[in-house]
Design a protein around this motif. Sequence first.
Motif, PDB file in Angstrom:
ATOM      1  N   ALA A 288       0.862  -1.187   0.000  1.00 35.10           N
ATOM      2  CA  ALA A 288       0.000   0.000   0.000  1.00 35.10           C
ATOM      3  C   ALA A 288       0.897   1.235   0.000  1.00 35.10           C
ATOM      4  CB  ALA A 288      -0.923   0.013   1.213  1.00 35.10           C
ATOM      5  N   LYS A 289       0.520   2.232  -0.792  1.00 35.03           N
ATOM      6  CA  LYS A 289       1.320   3.454  -0.892  1.00 35.03           C
ATOM      7  C   LYS A 289       0.405   4.661  -1.057  1.00 35.03           C
ATOM      8  CE  LYS A 289       5.116   1.041  -3.266  1.00 35.03           C
ATOM      9  NZ  LYS A 289       5.970   0.970  -4.479  1.00 35.03           N
ATOM     10  N   PHE A 290       0.855   5.810  -0.530  1.00 31.51           N
ATOM     11  CA  PHE A 290       0.152   7.066  -0.750  1.00 31.51           C
ATOM     12  C   PHE A 290       0.376   7.509  -2.195  1.00 31.51           C
ATOM     13  CE2 PHE A 290       0.915   7.202   3.847  1.00 31.51           C
ATOM     14  CZ  PHE A 290      -0.340   7.557   4.316  1.00 31.51           C
ATOM     15  N   ALA A 291      -0.657   7.989  -2.835  1.00 27.08           N
ATOM     16  CA  ALA A 291      -0.497   8.567  -4.166  1.00 27.08           C
ATOM     17  C   ALA A 291       0.191   9.909  -4.042  1.00 27.08           C
ATOM     18  CB  ALA A 291      -1.852   8.740  -4.836  1.00 27.08           C
ATOM     19  N   PRO A 292       1.207  10.186  -4.855  1.00 28.25           N
ATOM     20  CA  PRO A 292       1.861  11.504  -4.812  1.00 28.25           C
ATOM     21  C   PRO A 292       0.878  12.584  -5.245  1.00 28.25           C
ATOM     22  CG  PRO A 292       2.570  10.285  -6.752  1.00 28.25           C
ATOM     23  CD  PRO A 292       1.762   9.324  -5.932  1.00 28.25           C
ATOM     24  N   THR A 293       1.115  13.811  -4.810  1.00 26.33           N
ATOM     25  CA  THR A 293       0.186  14.900  -5.136  1.00 26.33           C
ATOM     26  C   THR A 293       0.102  15.150  -6.641  1.00 26.33           C
ATOM     27  OG1 THR A 293       1.996  16.456  -4.669  1.00 26.33           O
ATOM     28  CG2 THR A 293       0.411  16.048  -2.913  1.00 26.33           C
ATOM     29  N   THR A 294       1.140  14.782  -7.395  1.00 30.57           N
ATOM     30  CA  THR A 294       1.073  14.939  -8.857  1.00 30.57           C
ATOM     31  C   THR A 294      -0.010  14.065  -9.464  1.00 30.57           C
ATOM     32  OG1 THR A 294       2.814  13.259  -9.070  1.00 30.57           O
ATOM     33  CG2 THR A 294       3.506  15.570  -9.146  1.00 30.57           C
ATOM     34  N   ALA A 295      -0.378  12.976  -8.759  1.00 29.10           N
ATOM     35  CA  ALA A 295      -1.409  12.061  -9.280  1.00 29.10           C
ATOM     36  C   ALA A 295      -2.812  12.458  -8.844  1.00 29.10           C
ATOM     37  CB  ALA A 295      -1.104  10.636  -8.821  1.00 29.10           C
ATOM     38  N   HIS A 296      -2.938  13.374  -7.893  1.00 28.11           N
ATOM     39  CA  HIS A 296      -4.258  13.704  -7.339  1.00 28.11           C
ATOM     40  C   HIS A 296      -5.269  14.190  -8.375  1.00 28.11           C
ATOM     41  CE1 HIS A 296      -3.150  13.965  -2.780  1.00 28.11           C
ATOM     42  NE2 HIS A 296      -2.682  12.876  -3.369  1.00 28.11           N
ATOM     43  N   PRO A 297      -4.886  15.088  -9.308  1.00 27.80           N
ATOM     44  CA  PRO A 297      -5.889  15.537 -10.290  1.00 27.80           C
ATOM     45  C   PRO A 297      -6.455  14.393 -11.122  1.00 27.80           C
ATOM     46  CG  PRO A 297      -3.963  16.974 -10.321  1.00 27.80           C
ATOM     47  CD  PRO A 297      -3.599  15.798  -9.482  1.00 27.80           C
ATOM     48  N   PHE A 298      -5.624  13.429 -11.474  1.00 26.05           N
ATOM     49  CA  PHE A 298      -6.072  12.301 -12.298  1.00 26.05           C
ATOM     50  C   PHE A 298      -6.925  11.337 -11.481  1.00 26.05           C
ATOM     51  CE2 PHE A 298      -1.805  13.742 -13.587  1.00 26.05           C
ATOM     52  CZ  PHE A 298      -2.133  14.296 -14.815  1.00 26.05           C
ATOM     53  N   LEU A 299      -6.552  11.134 -10.215  1.00 27.43           N
ATOM     54  CA  LEU A 299      -7.329  10.238  -9.357  1.00 27.43           C
ATOM     55  C   LEU A 299      -8.677  10.849  -8.994  1.00 27.43           C
ATOM     56  CD1 LEU A 299      -4.495   8.920  -6.996  1.00 27.43           C
ATOM     57  CD2 LEU A 299      -5.563   7.738  -8.919  1.00 27.43           C
ATOM     58  N   ARG A 300      -8.727  12.159  -8.830  1.00 35.87           N
ATOM     59  CA  ARG A 300     -10.016  12.811  -8.561  1.00 35.87           C
ATOM     60  C   ARG A 300     -10.956  12.626  -9.739  1.00 35.87           C
ATOM     61  NH1 ARG A 300     -10.057  15.908  -4.113  1.00 35.87           N
ATOM     62  NH2 ARG A 300     -11.958  16.945  -4.800  1.00 35.87           N
ATOM     63  N   ARG A 301     -10.404  12.739 -10.951  1.00 37.27           N
ATOM     64  CA  ARG A 301     -11.212  12.525 -12.141  1.00 37.27           C
ATOM     65  C   ARG A 301     -11.697  11.077 -12.216  1.00 37.27           C
ATOM     66  NH1 ARG A 301      -8.128  14.184 -17.354  1.00 37.27           N
ATOM     67  NH2 ARG A 301      -7.608  15.864 -15.876  1.00 37.27           N
ATOM     68  N   LEU A 302     -10.806  10.144 -11.902  1.00 37.66           N
ATOM     69  CA  LEU A 302     -11.155   8.725 -11.925  1.00 37.66           C
ATOM     70  C   LEU A 302     -12.261   8.411 -10.931  1.00 37.66           C
ATOM     71  CD1 LEU A 302     -10.603   5.745 -12.724  1.00 37.66           C
ATOM     72  CD2 LEU A 302      -8.804   5.726 -10.971  1.00 37.66           C
ATOM     73  N   ALA A 303     -12.181   9.041  -9.748  1.00 35.47           N
ATOM     74  CA  ALA A 303     -13.156   8.769  -8.696  1.00 35.47           C
ATOM     75  C   ALA A 303     -14.441   9.577  -8.846  1.00 35.47           C
ATOM     76  CB  ALA A 303     -12.529   9.069  -7.343  1.00 35.47           C
ATOM     77  N   GLY A 304     -14.486  10.463  -9.855  1.00 33.38           N
ATOM     78  CA  GLY A 304     -15.668  11.288 -10.051  1.00 33.38           C
ATOM     79  C   GLY A 304     -15.777  12.423  -9.057  1.00 33.38           C
ATOM     80  N   LEU A 305     -14.642  12.842  -8.484  1.00 32.91           N
ATOM     81  CA  LEU A 305     -14.637  13.945  -7.527  1.00 32.91           C
ATOM     82  C   LEU A 305     -14.396  15.259  -8.263  1.00 32.91           C
ATOM     83  CD1 LEU A 305     -12.426  12.313  -4.747  1.00 32.91           C
ATOM     84  CD2 LEU A 305     -14.917  12.498  -4.782  1.00 32.91           C
ATOM     85  N   PRO A 306     -14.940  16.353  -7.766  1.00 33.02           N
ATOM     86  CA  PRO A 306     -14.707  17.645  -8.422  1.00 33.02           C
ATOM     87  C   PRO A 306     -13.254  18.072  -8.281  1.00 33.02           C
ATOM     88  CG  PRO A 306     -15.822  17.963  -6.324  1.00 33.02           C
ATOM     89  CD  PRO A 306     -15.814  16.485  -6.579  1.00 33.02           C
ATOM     90  N   PRO A 307     -12.723  18.807  -9.239  1.00 32.99           N
ATOM     91  CA  PRO A 307     -11.329  19.284  -9.113  1.00 32.99           C
ATOM     92  C   PRO A 307     -11.221  20.266  -7.959  1.00 32.99           C
ATOM     93  CG  PRO A 307     -12.425  20.311 -10.986  1.00 32.99           C
ATOM     94  CD  PRO A 307     -13.352  19.243 -10.493  1.00 32.99           C
ATOM     95  N   LEU A 308     -10.041  20.344  -7.381  1.00 27.72           N
ATOM     96  CA  LEU A 308      -9.816  21.307  -6.301  1.00 27.72           C
ATOM     97  C   LEU A 308      -9.849  22.720  -6.860  1.00 27.72           C
ATOM     98  CD1 LEU A 308      -6.939  19.583  -4.328  1.00 27.72           C
ATOM     99  CD2 LEU A 308      -9.292  19.892  -3.566  1.00 27.72           C
ATOM    100  N   PRO A 309     -10.238  23.703  -6.051  1.00 32.88           N
ATOM    101  CA  PRO A 309     -10.238  25.093  -6.524  1.00 32.88           C
ATOM    102  C   PRO A 309      -8.832  25.538  -6.887  1.00 32.88           C
ATOM    103  CG  PRO A 309     -10.603  24.991  -4.155  1.00 32.88           C
ATOM    104  CD  PRO A 309     -10.719  23.592  -4.668  1.00 32.88           C
ATOM    105  N   PRO A 310      -8.699  26.457  -7.834  1.00 36.01           N
ATOM    106  CA  PRO A 310      -7.364  26.918  -8.232  1.00 36.01           C
ATOM    107  C   PRO A 310      -6.654  27.609  -7.082  1.00 36.01           C
ATOM    108  CG  PRO A 310      -9.063  28.344  -9.135  1.00 36.01           C
ATOM    109  CD  PRO A 310      -9.776  27.159  -8.551  1.00 36.01           C
ATOM    110  N   LYS A 311      -5.336  27.640  -7.155  1.00 36.25           N
ATOM    111  CA  LYS A 311      -4.537  28.258  -6.102  1.00 36.25           C
ATOM    112  C   LYS A 311      -4.123  29.676  -6.495  1.00 36.25           C
ATOM    113  CE  LYS A 311      -2.698  24.065  -4.018  1.00 36.25           C
ATOM    114  NZ  LYS A 311      -1.485  23.365  -3.550  1.00 36.25           N
ATOM    115  N   ILE A 312      -4.153  30.559  -5.522  1.00 33.39           N
ATOM    116  CA  ILE A 312      -3.687  31.927  -5.706  1.00 33.39           C
ATOM    117  C   ILE A 312      -2.616  32.185  -4.658  1.00 33.39           C
ATOM    118  CG2 ILE A 312      -4.320  34.356  -5.636  1.00 33.39           C
ATOM    119  CD1 ILE A 312      -7.132  33.570  -6.470  1.00 33.39           C
TER     120      ILE A 312
END
Length: 430
Positions: A288-312
């Motif tokens: 078992a491993k934590f997904a790196p943050t670089t993978a989060h946008p793709f995993l959110r899409r896979l899981a049907g989760l909304p994208p995180l708000p943009p950063k300022i």
Amino acid sequence: MSVEHILPERQLKELQKAMLDFMSSQGYTESAQVFARETDNEGLVIEANDRHHNLLAKKWTSVIRLQKKIMDLETKLSKIQEDIKTGSVITRRGSRASEWLPRPPAKHRLAQHQLPITCVRFHPQYMLLATASEDMSVKIWDSESADFERTLKGHTKSVQDMVFDLKGKILVTCSADLTLRVWDVADDYKCIRTLYGHDHCVSSVAFLGSDKLVSASRDKSVKIWELSTGYCIKTLTGHADWVRCVAVSEDGRMICTASNDQSVRLWDPATGECKSDMRGHENVVEVAKFAPTTAHPFLRRLAGLPPLPPKINGNTTADTLQSSDSASQFIISGSRDKTLRLWDAISSQLLHTFTGHDDWVRDFVFHPSGKQLISVSDDKTMRIWDLTTGRCAKTIQASDHFTTCIDYSSVNPQVATGSVDTEVCLWECR
């Protein structure tokens, strides 16, 4: 300037012994006797199995090999600089180097271990590869040329896992002999500390920051160690069976474990509290491993989760402190039930099941781009998964037997796999 002012005392003695061995082996008997007397080495006998035997010749050939490597790298650098000027560095192969994937056939096959390979790890900064085996040894290789460098001996049973620190100065190994060993990479891989405390086979080890280690064992426990002293400072209990794997989140704030009890758990190492218990696998969970943050946008899409708000200015504009923006939110696990599973570690919810392997899933690694995951299995294959769709994009025959472990080089686009047939394969990414 004298040699004494260039080399420290220990290295000077090593050089003297190597020179004495060279003179003796080449028949320079009188010179060897004089040299031995002048260096206080009279009576020294260097046997064929002594590490000083033939050392001077090995060092000499290593220097020549390194000089050739430097020339090759200078040529490659010149070519890359020319590519940058012409704008062809990205389009030459249709993608950036950070997006290249392993392609068959294997570029190199490393075959010096005597028993099955248990773990492969690339050095984080240099072109080096460490391989561990049930033959109780760790071997170090030049990952570019596939030249064998050295063998690390000390464990008395199978070496189960190993990890380099972020700077590559320390290598830590764990073994079925109930111990962890700390090796100083800069000091010829000298074993500088042995950690005792587990009551059974130590299965997995990871760095928890720069000064702590975390290990998992067949004794059902997870232990946190202080690296500087070698003391166990905390023991986490809760699993009902062998803890196979332990991993640390990207921010170092959480750890996850996989167990024979078919569960994946999320822990807070500061308090020792189990924060989440993820169940759904139908057999032993190997990894078992934590997904790196670089993978989060793709995993959110896979899981049907909304994208995180943009950063300022580096901060999210809304709900800045949401748990969904945590480095420990997504965990992927691999199991003997032939599947990989994606979990929301905060809620313990199963988000996706990756199906395709025909036998136990033994290990996996995230691609640096975050877009793919590469897994290996007892079905003898290496599979590349698209993390946006959850589908297997490519299957590669990895070995002629069970494939046990995998790692991806952060220095040079390259993948290493190990198998039960005692062989390690190096795969070029392009």
